[in-house]
Scaffold this active site. Structure first.
Site, PDB file in Angstrom:
ATOM      1  CD  GLU A  38      -0.696   0.087   3.652  1.00  0.00           C
ATOM      2  OE1 GLU A  38      -2.255  -0.314   3.897  1.00  0.00           O
ATOM      3  OE2 GLU A  38      -0.547   0.810   4.717  1.00  0.00           O
ATOM      4  CG  HIS A  45      -0.610   5.581   3.817  1.00  0.00           C
ATOM      5  ND1 HIS A  45       0.518   5.883   4.283  1.00  0.00           N
ATOM      6  CD2 HIS A  45      -0.583   4.111   3.995  1.00  0.00           C
ATOM      7  CE1 HIS A  45       1.022   4.975   4.854  1.00  0.00           C
ATOM      8  NE2 HIS A  45       0.339   3.747   4.918  1.00  0.00           N
ATOM      9  CG  HIS A  57       3.590   3.675   8.537  1.00  0.00           C
ATOM     10  ND1 HIS A  57       2.481   3.992   9.086  1.00  0.00           N
ATOM     11  CD2 HIS A  57       3.516   2.956   7.318  1.00  0.00           C
ATOM     12  CE1 HIS A  57       1.652   3.340   8.144  1.00  0.00           C
ATOM     13  NE2 HIS A  57       1.750   2.739   7.376  1.00  0.00           N
ATOM     14  CG  HIS A 101       4.303   1.064   3.211  1.00  0.00           C
ATOM     15  ND1 HIS A 101       3.791   2.228   2.592  1.00  0.00           N
ATOM     16  CD2 HIS A 101       3.533   0.564   4.136  1.00  0.00           C
ATOM     17  CE1 HIS A 101       2.718   2.415   3.216  1.00  0.00           C
ATOM     18  NE2 HIS A 101       2.697   1.535   4.057  1.00  0.00           N
ATOM     19  CB  CYS A 157       3.661   1.051  12.933  1.00  0.00           C
ATOM     20  SG  CYS A 157       3.140   1.870  11.699  1.00  0.00           S
TER      21      CYS A 157
END
Ligand code: MN
Length: 144
Positions: free
Chosen positions: A58, A60, A64, A98, A112
């Site tokens: 994914e 975004h 993270h 990732h 995370c």
């Protein structure tokens, strides 16, 4: 004071959740350690991928910050694949593809940190996958 005692990669009063609702991942659990503080608007999670499993491929806008807490494996971040092991730190920048994979013979557990308010993950389109697969190492690594 809030202390949640550690036991076997779980914590007191922290339920073990499924990773996501559906989606292309395998053998991953999620624990929400802390969230919802007004003065620290983050969610702090612990994910654990069982041997041979993987997180979702994914990307975004939100970032993270990851600390490997248990075991070992490998990750794709952007166009790089690297082995990862306990206590390594990984930053995933905005819109980098990732995916985390546990080793075949060890779990991969990681903390995370994410912003409480964040965009939803995007899954790769067929075009995105074709682009990623231009690199033979990435083609071999990803589990879309
Ligand atoms: Mn992500």
């Amino acid at each position: 004071m809030t202390v949640r005692r550690f036991n076997a990669f779980g914590w007191e009063n922290v339920p073990v959740l499924s990773y996501k609702e559906g989606g292309p991942y395998k053998d991953v659990t999620r624990q929400i350690l802390f969230e919802g503080a007004e003065s620290l608007p983050v969610q702090w999670r612990y994910f654990e991928v069982q041997p041979g499993g993987h997180s979702t491929l994914e990307r975004h806008e939100h970032i993270h910050w990851v600390l490997i807490l248990r075991g070992r494996g490998a990750c794709l971040v952007g166009d790089e694949i690297t082995d990862i092991a306990e206590h390594d730190l990984i930053e995933i920048a905005p819109l980098q593809w990732h995916q985390f994979r546990a080793a075949e013979d060890a779990p991969l557990g990681f903390l995370c940190l994410v912003a409480a308010e964040r965009d939803r993950p995007q899954l790769p389109s067929e075009d995105d996958l074709a682009g990623l697969r231009q690199d033979a190492k990435i083609a071999d690594f990803i589990r879309p």
